[in-house]
Design an enzyme around this catalytic site. Structure first.
Site, PDB file in Angstrom:
ATOM      1  N   ASP A   1       5.282  -0.605   0.824  1.00 40.55           N
ATOM      2  CA  ASP A   1       4.584  -0.864   2.083  1.00 40.55           C
ATOM      3  C   ASP A   1       5.331  -0.258   3.269  1.00 40.55           C
ATOM      4  OD1 ASP A   1       6.617  -2.678   1.392  1.00 40.55           O
ATOM      5  OD2 ASP A   1       5.999  -4.024   3.009  1.00 40.55           O
ATOM      6  N   GLU A   2       4.586  -0.083   4.325  1.00 40.69           N
ATOM      7  CA  GLU A   2       5.129   0.205   5.651  1.00 40.69           C
ATOM      8  C   GLU A   2       6.155   1.344   5.710  1.00 40.69           C
ATOM      9  OE1 GLU A   2       4.560  -4.022   7.901  1.00 40.69           O
ATOM     10  OE2 GLU A   2       6.462  -3.776   6.836  1.00 40.69           O
ATOM     11  N   VAL A   3       5.752   2.504   5.215  1.00 41.48           N
ATOM     12  CA  VAL A   3       6.587   3.696   5.365  1.00 41.48           C
ATOM     13  C   VAL A   3       6.170   4.382   6.665  1.00 41.48           C
ATOM     14  CG1 VAL A   3       7.156   5.950   4.372  1.00 41.48           C
ATOM     15  CG2 VAL A   3       6.797   3.963   2.871  1.00 41.48           C
TER      16      VAL A   3
END
Lengths: 671, 671
Positions: A315-317
């Site tokens: 997640d959340e790169v």
């Protein structure tokens, strides 16, 4: 895999016989309950006997059950023994052993028949026995004749095969005793997946023997040894809970790079992250050494964690390190990758092959969703039902991790074809730990987790919110027997905050407030929130959901409707009298200074409430000016103070409105 | 041995500078306290530095201290670190290391200087550091500026070198986590001996590798492995607590004989004893095999337990098996032994030689006192001060285990020569476990143990009972941070008894009653008390000492003296109103049936109290008939019900008397 799908099919059959019996205080409500006459007494001579094939797991499960039963009844370890099944009070039979390693979709159904003469618990597997024994424990009551369980016939099975709780141990480390008591709580609520979020920017929490600098440099010394991990897994196993590890990659991975800078997409050096949020540090998906490292690491972890599923986060790169790295940009061009999303997909494909090579099935958060991955991938959706529906329509299996007491089959999923719907495995609650420590984590999970557990276990038609809250209250107290601290830590924390053991002026306020949500907390924080900031403020002690305020609101609504001077009226007056003079000045506590305006607001709100009650009592309509002044005061009191919300303001506004809506001439304005 | 005597001499020096400062809530009161101006703030940046010689024990002790400090303040494990002593907030220095194995009489003194700029803790040894760090933890307070400790200079040392707590784990087994939290409590109160009563008629609680049938047949599976014993000893060591094992012999030894019948004085077979009391089963002191067995067994235990002292019990031998055994009688005649007492002395001499051979010093209860034993013997006196004085006059050293908040130097010992007095090493509280389980043991030990700890540590002139009770209350809450359950288990047990989470009608009664003493409990038991009978009655939940009743009685006395309508008057009215309608009928709980008459009595007593207050309020003298009727009613209410005593009856009688003692004409008799 096939077994899971078959079970899913079973789960979606409508339970025609479903008869939710809130009076029994069972949570989750079983699929089918038929009450009988009388009860089975539970005294020192109570015994449990195991019929059917000999299985050491069943033996152990029964011992854990008896220990819990003794605790609930205050019996001695010499009472309530395992005995010959021909003579036992409770006869337990599991037809088959479980898989050596617990699998997704194994049969958890059970049938429980209790009569005044004895009880029988039958299940296909030991997992069903575990679930049924929790039902027995929950049925226990004190009667005029002694401890007893009511005569009842229950047939029960879960609606979804994946019913999980994720705990983030990276942002605040949770020692194994904290995990164990929460596993006990999970078992009590028939949950079956502990998702262990073991690494993140703020800490790498597990011992790697292949890459010891992961924990040595990435954990501040706060990590689990492999021995402890095995202990937790064994503990979970005895409670019918799978343990799914998560190692977040390629983002949320700063802590890896403190010891192994070469994995990152920018040169470093790196420090363990102390702040919260999304950070730039990201693995370099263009270097073969990254995959060599992950191959060895995942191999080591695949051996340590027996579960078939392996969570890679994903997640959340934010892509900033990738954008800034010309070598990585060249790689994109060379491989025809259009953007960072493509690059992450490339990374995921490579990692998926490694995970698969080590015999595991990959799970990731929403962001891993990408058409080209093998379809045994499981997508954990934190973005909600739409995202979940999208995943299963693309042929992946999905888990919902969004919303409370929400149904994974509502909204978008409600319109899925039945074939697609089968790929919804269940759900998980996620305990992210930015604002959660060992001290208050239980109170952030329990008792509300029980409502989610019910959503995932009970038939879809079990949706009575009032019944749910009533049973939740009972369940909360029941969980105290397991040593969970959601209730006991509350007063301790309040005493610390007050700086004295006399919290009589603080508790009435603490009881009717709720924390602002974490985003607001972050935005309005008085000092920048980091892992070094103590979680000892009032916001950390108060409950995420105020049951006093909820009951207060219900009382207001009933009172406004009936105008009767009954229990509801009494409850309102009691709350107002307790809070009318709220002030924390006499505590001389630095920790209460920020809450002084909140106390003043509460004091004003209580005064308004009493005046409104008085108008209603006298049947007199207040002047418009009064109504306007109070409404404006109440609006002011709605604003958070000390990052806390007064949860009784809305209902008091309804009281004011009810007074204003009365017929007749308005009262004289008084100054 | 010599070291101990030297220390004792020091202890009896009068502490001219002793200035007990109850305002500081310190317990035990230090030998000398001088308060300064201001305070030292304790925030996340607090650090502790170790000066002087490097000592791993000190390092570990400081870590345990910081963990406790973080718990009390809600800090993160990342806050409050050990740092360079030149920069530390608190600089710690121990001049010398401790003995490898903690010894009786090692120096425990310390000096603590706290100023707004920093703090210094100096001690001769790490033991003194441990004691001083507990003082720091106890000084912590929440102020308007934040957490702080007040500026103060303390010089402190114990009055007696032996300050112990005995826990009987035979009659009810206590798992190691129960022991560990109690060791934490002991350390907090500066106690230094854990006397572990490991065997008795009802169970042999320790693994012997030489004689495995001891635990295999004598414990119902409830015993400590040697690994666990080492763990407990190490845990105690880090807290400055010696662990003295007791294996009771030749009496109280039924559990040995279940596996090793040949040790007994009558043929057997033997079963683990389920009842309480003094039993016939006794070792055969006339057989050489007994001593061969004990030689091997004591050898094994002497290795496992590093402490220099070894307790052989030696109490309550009833002699019946010896009288009935003609071989034993012949032995008496052949060896010129006049009676069973002589025979036990012979046994003790033989055992003492074995204990001594294995490098240990023997301790026994009163009964071992016999002129012909070597004078390094220590006599533990459960019979009281006379017996203690007798022991030390005969040249033995003695420990007092009798009476609460009593001084080992009062009564007979007060008249000892100073040379004899030096042989009084201190005292121990004994937690016998006939009516105590893991669930309520903490509430039977704490907080009262703190008063005993003070008696044994603080200067002899610290005797202000009111100050003691005030500090005891604060200490009780402080101990909650250590996970002791004396407070938390109370409500849990009441909820079980009530059969509901609403204990509002039960708690006011539970708060003002106390259990009858154990002898009365045994004599008047509704069913024969055994280890199989659950300890889940009201008597098992209520506190051994009712602080509500004590405060109530004080309020009565102050009110009678002043007749002012102040807080005392309010307190009385509050208790009366809460208890006036006491009844448990609506609970439908079998566990409350026995207490219904008690509730009725309490209701009547409260009514009488309100009437007496009313007479006093109106300044009216009640009729003699009224006084007589109420007095008789109160006398009736004094009688135990459900083996519980109503502790407010006496004070209410004083209210009635005060009303009766008013001047003026008596009121008209009302019917």
């Amino acid at each position: 895999m096939r077994a899971a799908v078959v079970l899913l099919l079973l789960c979606f059959v409508t339970f025609c016989s479903a008869e939710p019996r809130p009076a029994l205080n069972l949570m989750p409500v079983p699929a089918s309950v038929q009450t009988g006459a009388g009860h089975l007494l539970i005294d020192t001579s109570f015994s449990a006997g195991i019929a059917g094939p000999k299985d050491p797991l069943v033996q152990r499960v029964v011992e854990v059950f008896l220990a819990n039963l003794r605790r609930q009844t205050g019996m001695s370890p010499l009472d309530m023994q395992v005995t010959d099944s021909t003579k036992a009070t409770l006869v337990i039979r599991a037809d088959h052993p479980n898989q050596l390693v617990q699998e997704l979709g194994e049969d958890e159904s059970y049938s429980l028949e209790i009569s005044p003469a004895g009880a029988k618990l039958n299940a296909a597997t030991p997992l069903g026995i575990m679930r049924g024994l929790q039902t027995v424990l929950q049925l226990l009551e004190t009667t005029s004749d002694g401890f007893a369980v009511p005569a009842v016939t229950i047939r029960d099975q879960p609606r979804f095969p994946w019913r999980g709780l994720m705990i983030d141990v990276s942002r605040h480390f949770m020692p194994t005793d904290v995990l164990k008591r929460n596993l006990d709580g999970m078992a009590a609520l028939k949950l079956n997946v502990f998702h262990w979020h073991l690494s993140d920017d703020q800490g790498f929490r597990l011992q790697s023997k292949k890459f010891p600098k992961l924990q040595e440099m990435g954990s501040d010394g706060l990590y689990y040894t492999q021995e402890q991990v095995r202990e937790v897994i064994a503990y979970a196993r005895e409670r019918g809970i799978r343990v799914v590890p998560e190692f977040d990659m390629p983002g949320h991975s700063t802590a890896w790079f403190v010891g192994y800078t070469e994995l990152a997409s920018a040169p470093g050096p790196y420090q363990i992250e102390r702040k919260w949020g999304v950070f730039d540090a990201t693995m370099d998906p263009t270097e073969e050494r990254t995959y060599k490292f992950l191959d060895v690491f995942i191999g080591e972890m695949a051996e340590l964690f027996p579960d078939k599923y392996f969570h890679i986060g994903g997640d959340e790169v934010n892509g900033k390190q990738w954008d800034a790295n010309s070598k990585i940009q060249a790689f994109l061009r060379a491989h025809g990758l259009k953007n960072n999303q493509d690059l992450q997909a490339y990374f995921n494909q490579r990692v998926q092959k490694i995970v698969s090579k080590h015999g595991k099935i990959m799970i990731g958060w929403d962001e891993v969703l990408y058409p080209s991955l093998p379809n045994d991938l499981v997508v954990q959706s934190w973005r909600g039902q739409d995202s979940l529906a999208q995943a299963v329509q693309q042929g992946y299996r999905g888990i919902l991790s969004f919303g409370y007491y929400l149904d994974p089959m509502s909204d978008a999923p409600a319109n899925l074809t039945s074939e697609d719907a089968q790929r919804i495995l269940g759900g998980e609650a996620c305990m992210w730990a930015e604002y959660v420590s060992s001290e208050n984590v239980d109170s952030r999970i329990w008792p509300r987790m029980a409502a989610i557990a019910e959503r995932l276990w009970s038939p879809q038609n079990v949706t009575d919110i009032n019944s749910m809250y009533e049973r939740l209250e009972a369940t909360s107290h029941w969980l105290d027997w397991l040593g969970l601290t959601h209730n006991s830590s509350y007063e301790l924390m309040l005493r610390r905050i007050a700086g004295t053991d006399d919290i009589s002026a603080l508790k009435p306020l603490a009881d009717v407030v709720e924390p602002v949500n974490n985003d607001v907390r972050e935005e309005t924080a008085p000092v920048e929130p980091t892992s070094l900031v103590p979680l000892d403020r009032l916001i950390d002690a108060v409950r995420p959901e105020s049951s006093v305020a909820r009951q207060f609101a219900n009382s207001v609504d009933r009172f406004v409707a009936s105008r009767r001077k009954d229990k509801d009226n009494e409850r309102l007056i009691k709350v107002f009298l307790l809070t009318r003079n709220s002030s924390f000045v006499h505590y001389h506590s630095s920790l209460l200074r920020e809450a002084e305006p909140l106390a003043n607001n509460l004091s004003r709100v209580a005064t308004v409430g009493l005046q409104a009650l008085d108008y209603l009592d006298r049947g007199e309509r207040p002047s418009d000016a009064w109504v306007m002044r109070q409404t404006s005061l109440l609006q002011e009191a709605q604003k958070p103070q000390a990052q806390l919300l007064l949860m009784i303001v809305d209902p008091v506004q309804r009281l004011v409105q009810a007074a204003a809506d009365q017929k007749g001439p308005a009262a004289q304005e008084q100054e």
